[in-house]
Design a protein around this motif. Sequence first.
Motif, PDB file in Angstrom:
ATOM      1  N   LYS A  77      -0.043  -4.533  13.749  1.00  0.00           N
ATOM      2  CA  LYS A  77       1.358  -4.771  13.390  1.00  0.00           C
ATOM      3  C   LYS A  77       1.494  -5.147  11.912  1.00  0.00           C
ATOM      4  CE  LYS A  77       2.255  -6.463  18.074  1.00  0.00           C
ATOM      5  NZ  LYS A  77       2.724  -7.596  18.908  1.00  0.00           N
ATOM      6  N   ALA A  78       2.665  -4.886  11.365  1.00  0.00           N
ATOM      7  CA  ALA A  78       2.979  -5.295   9.984  1.00  0.00           C
ATOM      8  C   ALA A  78       3.169  -6.820   9.945  1.00  0.00           C
ATOM      9  CB  ALA A  78       4.245  -4.580   9.523  1.00  0.00           C
ATOM     10  N   VAL A  79       2.562  -7.500   8.994  1.00  0.00           N
ATOM     11  CA  VAL A  79       2.651  -8.968   8.911  1.00  0.00           C
ATOM     12  C   VAL A  79       4.000  -9.424   8.371  1.00  0.00           C
ATOM     13  CG1 VAL A  79       0.157  -9.262   8.698  1.00  0.00           C
ATOM     14  CG2 VAL A  79       1.563  -8.966   6.636  1.00  0.00           C
ATOM     15  N   ALA A  80       4.715  -8.544   7.647  1.00  0.00           N
ATOM     16  CA  ALA A  80       6.006  -8.907   7.076  1.00  0.00           C
ATOM     17  C   ALA A  80       6.755  -7.636   6.733  1.00  0.00           C
ATOM     18  CB  ALA A  80       5.817  -9.771   5.845  1.00  0.00           C
ATOM     19  N   GLY A  81       8.029  -7.823   6.408  1.00  0.00           N
ATOM     20  CA  GLY A  81       8.799  -6.685   5.965  1.00  0.00           C
ATOM     21  C   GLY A  81       8.240  -6.149   4.657  1.00  0.00           C
ATOM     22  N   ALA A  82       7.949  -4.872   4.609  1.00  0.00           N
ATOM     23  CA  ALA A  82       7.315  -4.288   3.418  1.00  0.00           C
ATOM     24  C   ALA A  82       7.534  -2.780   3.414  1.00  0.00           C
ATOM     25  CB  ALA A  82       5.837  -4.618   3.421  1.00  0.00           C
ATOM     26  N   LYS A  83       7.023  -2.158   2.371  1.00  0.00           N
ATOM     27  CA  LYS A  83       7.077  -0.706   2.276  1.00  0.00           C
ATOM     28  C   LYS A  83       5.658  -0.149   2.280  1.00  0.00           C
ATOM     29  CE  LYS A  83       7.298  -0.553  -2.788  1.00  0.00           C
ATOM     30  NZ  LYS A  83       8.028  -0.066  -3.963  1.00  0.00           N
ATOM     31  N   ILE A  84       5.487   1.053   2.830  1.00  0.00           N
ATOM     32  CA  ILE A  84       4.169   1.686   2.897  1.00  0.00           C
ATOM     33  C   ILE A  84       3.940   2.412   1.570  1.00  0.00           C
ATOM     34  CG2 ILE A  84       2.758   3.411   4.091  1.00  0.00           C
ATOM     35  CD1 ILE A  84       4.395   2.854   6.608  1.00  0.00           C
ATOM     36  N   THR A  85       2.865   2.021   0.876  1.00  0.00           N
ATOM     37  CA  THR A  85       2.528   2.667  -0.403  1.00  0.00           C
ATOM     38  C   THR A  85       1.390   3.670  -0.257  1.00  0.00           C
ATOM     39  OG1 THR A  85       1.050   0.852  -0.976  1.00  0.00           O
ATOM     40  CG2 THR A  85       3.355   0.702  -1.729  1.00  0.00           C
ATOM     41  N   SER A  86       0.589   3.519   0.842  1.00  0.00           N
ATOM     42  CA  SER A  86      -0.539   4.433   1.038  1.00  0.00           C
ATOM     43  C   SER A  86      -0.876   4.503   2.521  1.00  0.00           C
ATOM     44  CB  SER A  86      -1.755   3.984   0.240  1.00  0.00           C
ATOM     45  OG  SER A  86      -2.876   4.812   0.501  1.00  0.00           O
ATOM     46  N   ALA A  87      -1.243   5.684   3.003  1.00  0.00           N
ATOM     47  CA  ALA A  87      -1.647   5.856   4.401  1.00  0.00           C
ATOM     48  C   ALA A  87      -2.531   7.110   4.502  1.00  0.00           C
ATOM     49  CB  ALA A  87      -0.440   5.990   5.311  1.00  0.00           C
ATOM     50  N   GLY A  88      -3.810   6.969   5.017  1.00  0.00           N
ATOM     51  CA  GLY A  88      -4.697   8.115   5.119  1.00  0.00           C
ATOM     52  C   GLY A  88      -6.164   7.686   5.111  1.00  0.00           C
ATOM     53  N   TRP A  89      -7.010   8.686   4.929  1.00  0.00           N
ATOM     54  CA  TRP A  89      -8.455   8.424   4.933  1.00  0.00           C
ATOM     55  C   TRP A  89      -8.852   7.807   3.608  1.00  0.00           C
ATOM     56  CZ3 TRP A  89     -12.145   8.277   8.471  1.00  0.00           C
ATOM     57  CH2 TRP A  89     -13.494   8.241   8.047  1.00  0.00           C
ATOM     58  N   SER A  90      -9.819   6.777   3.678  1.00  0.00           N
ATOM     59  CA  SER A  90     -10.217   6.081   2.456  1.00  0.00           C
ATOM     60  C   SER A  90     -11.707   5.808   2.466  1.00  0.00           C
ATOM     61  CB  SER A  90      -9.416   4.784   2.287  1.00  0.00           C
ATOM     62  OG  SER A  90      -9.728   4.164   1.034  1.00  0.00           O
ATOM     63  N   GLY A  91     -12.558   6.807   2.800  1.00  0.00           N
ATOM     64  CA  GLY A  91     -13.998   6.685   2.699  1.00  0.00           C
ATOM     65  C   GLY A  91     -14.553   5.613   3.606  1.00  0.00           C
ATOM     66  N   ALA A  92     -15.255   4.638   3.008  1.00  0.00           N
ATOM     67  CA  ALA A  92     -15.885   3.569   3.786  1.00  0.00           C
ATOM     68  C   ALA A  92     -14.860   2.742   4.558  1.00  0.00           C
ATOM     69  CB  ALA A  92     -16.687   2.656   2.868  1.00  0.00           C
ATOM     70  N   TYR A  93     -13.562   2.737   4.161  1.00  0.00           N
ATOM     71  CA  TYR A  93     -12.520   1.966   4.861  1.00  0.00           C
ATOM     72  C   TYR A  93     -11.978   2.759   6.065  1.00  0.00           C
ATOM     73  CZ  TYR A  93     -12.346  -1.424   0.994  1.00  0.00           C
ATOM     74  OH  TYR A  93     -12.670  -2.387   0.089  1.00  0.00           O
ATOM     75  N   GLY A  94     -12.420   4.057   6.209  1.00  0.00           N
ATOM     76  CA  GLY A  94     -11.870   4.852   7.301  1.00  0.00           C
ATOM     77  C   GLY A  94     -10.401   5.137   7.054  1.00  0.00           C
ATOM     78  N   TYR A  95      -9.652   5.135   8.204  1.00  0.00           N
ATOM     79  CA  TYR A  95      -8.215   5.317   8.054  1.00  0.00           C
ATOM     80  C   TYR A  95      -7.595   3.962   7.636  1.00  0.00           C
ATOM     81  CZ  TYR A  95      -8.557   9.931  10.121  1.00  0.00           C
ATOM     82  OH  TYR A  95      -8.892  11.257  10.377  1.00  0.00           O
ATOM     83  N   ARG A  96      -6.750   4.117   6.573  1.00  0.00           N
ATOM     84  CA  ARG A  96      -6.210   2.862   5.971  1.00  0.00           C
ATOM     85  C   ARG A  96      -4.715   3.029   5.693  1.00  0.00           C
ATOM     86  NH1 ARG A  96      -7.629   1.482  -0.173  1.00  0.00           N
ATOM     87  NH2 ARG A  96      -6.182   3.281  -0.333  1.00  0.00           N
ATOM     88  N   ILE A  97      -3.958   1.915   5.965  1.00  0.00           N
ATOM     89  CA  ILE A  97      -2.538   1.821   5.605  1.00  0.00           C
ATOM     90  C   ILE A  97      -2.381   0.632   4.649  1.00  0.00           C
ATOM     91  CG2 ILE A  97      -0.189   1.426   6.429  1.00  0.00           C
ATOM     92  CD1 ILE A  97      -0.950   2.717   9.044  1.00  0.00           C
ATOM     93  N   VAL A  98      -1.661   0.860   3.518  1.00  0.00           N
ATOM     94  CA  VAL A  98      -1.417  -0.217   2.532  1.00  0.00           C
ATOM     95  C   VAL A  98       0.074  -0.532   2.527  1.00  0.00           C
ATOM     96  CG1 VAL A  98      -1.552  -0.900   0.119  1.00  0.00           C
ATOM     97  CG2 VAL A  98      -3.359   0.526   1.122  1.00  0.00           C
ATOM     98  N   LEU A  99       0.407  -1.845   2.782  1.00  0.00           N
ATOM     99  CA  LEU A  99       1.793  -2.342   2.709  1.00  0.00           C
ATOM    100  C   LEU A  99       1.965  -3.180   1.440  1.00  0.00           C
ATOM    101  CD1 LEU A  99       2.434  -3.538   6.404  1.00  0.00           C
ATOM    102  CD2 LEU A  99       2.914  -1.279   5.401  1.00  0.00           C
ATOM    103  N   GLU A 100       3.123  -3.027   0.784  1.00  0.00           N
ATOM    104  CA  GLU A 100       3.448  -3.837  -0.399  1.00  0.00           C
ATOM    105  C   GLU A 100       4.677  -4.696  -0.083  1.00  0.00           C
ATOM    106  OE1 GLU A 100       4.585  -3.415  -5.148  1.00  0.00           O
ATOM    107  OE2 GLU A 100       4.105  -1.628  -3.961  1.00  0.00           O
ATOM    108  N   LEU A 101       4.497  -6.055  -0.194  1.00  0.00           N
ATOM    109  CA  LEU A 101       5.595  -6.990   0.081  1.00  0.00           C
ATOM    110  C   LEU A 101       6.501  -7.108  -1.146  1.00  0.00           C
ATOM    111  CD1 LEU A 101       3.597  -9.805   1.919  1.00  0.00           C
ATOM    112  CD2 LEU A 101       4.573  -7.684   2.844  1.00  0.00           C
ATOM    113  N   GLU A 102       7.610  -7.834  -0.976  1.00  0.00           N
ATOM    114  CA  GLU A 102       8.589  -7.968  -2.053  1.00  0.00           C
ATOM    115  C   GLU A 102       8.004  -8.670  -3.281  1.00  0.00           C
ATOM    116  OE1 GLU A 102      12.011  -9.913  -0.558  1.00  0.00           O
ATOM    117  OE2 GLU A 102      12.656  -8.211   0.688  1.00  0.00           O
ATOM    118  N   ASP A 103       7.070  -9.598  -3.098  1.00  0.00           N
ATOM    119  CA  ASP A 103       6.493 -10.337  -4.229  1.00  0.00           C
ATOM    120  C   ASP A 103       5.323  -9.587  -4.872  1.00  0.00           C
ATOM    121  OD1 ASP A 103       4.602 -10.606  -2.298  1.00  0.00           O
ATOM    122  OD2 ASP A 103       4.476 -12.818  -2.383  1.00  0.00           O
ATOM    123  N   GLY A 104       5.029  -8.375  -4.431  1.00  0.00           N
ATOM    124  CA  GLY A 104       3.954  -7.577  -5.006  1.00  0.00           C
ATOM    125  C   GLY A 104       2.628  -7.709  -4.300  1.00  0.00           C
TER     126      GLY A 104
END
Length: 336
Positions: free
Chosen positions: A247-274
């Motif tokens: 689940k998302a820990v807070a309201g945010a926007k998705i900046t990245s989603a996909g395969w990332s090598g050693a991290y496997g499948y990865r989703i990156v969320l960016e919060l309002e404070d950066g």
Amino acid sequence: MASNSPAPEGIELQEPPTAGAWGEWNPTEDSARPPRGKHRVVKQRGGLARSSTVLGVGVIAAVGASGIATAQDRPQVAISIPSLPDFGLGGSGGDAHHADAEGPAAGAGASAKSTGVMAAQAGHADAGEILLGRILQQAESQESAAEAQTRAQTERAAQEAAAAEAKAKREAAQKQAEDTRLAAEKAAKEAAEAKAEEARLAQLAGSYSLPTSAYTLTSHYGDSGSMWSSGYHTGLDFAAPTGTPVKAVAGAKITSAGWSGAYGYRIVLELEDGTEIWYCHLSSMSVTSGSVTAGETIGRVGATGNVTGPHLHLEVRKGGSTMDPLAWLESKGLSV
């Protein structure tokens, strides 16, 4: 009293008889011879002529001679007069007068003097007793005054000591009251701050959510090992069965989603404070773009990438640097 001035010029006085052949002598017409007829002899009244001037001189001479003869004919009497203080009974001049007295009068004077001496001694004794009494009374008065002064000083010192003690107690009570007030204010402030923090965390808890459920923490931030390329663990691992919702820990926007090598499948969320939240080793991704809210499912737990088993690797980054995810989640009011 006859004058002591010299006889008038031209009058020749006849020498008086000596003390041994002394008899009554009076100037007569034969003894007073007028020189060159300048004076006349006054005729005696009743057989005796007298000149006032000659009579006065003769009387003085006769009295003087009689006194000398009388003093020479009598034996000398030694009179000892003690020196006494003057108590108003007469001075030494009266004693000298008495010493010159003669006969019974002198004896009476001596008796009176003896009586006067005794009276003077008695008066002196009474005066001494009175003086002694006054001295003792004055000494007693001075002693009483000294005792009163000492007692007053002692009482004043006791009052000052009592005042100082009362002042010290009052100051101590004031200090204790001030300390109590400050302690109460501090406790009230701390309680208010704790309550405010609790309210803030409760509010944050409503805005933040745990990234998954039914998990076990297996690796913490900063753990060292050869499994990580940096030499230490840069995130927090939540071990859970494959397919467990993420689940998302807070309201945010998705900046990245996909395969990332050693991290496997990865989703990156960016919060309002950066702040960036990385979700790694996912088995699947539910969303890959747009915005999400706190608690919204964004993927599933998996074992993709460099792993030894299914788990969620969670990283928290800000300004390009990693931070402890556990401390960050707890700062948001979440109990991990």
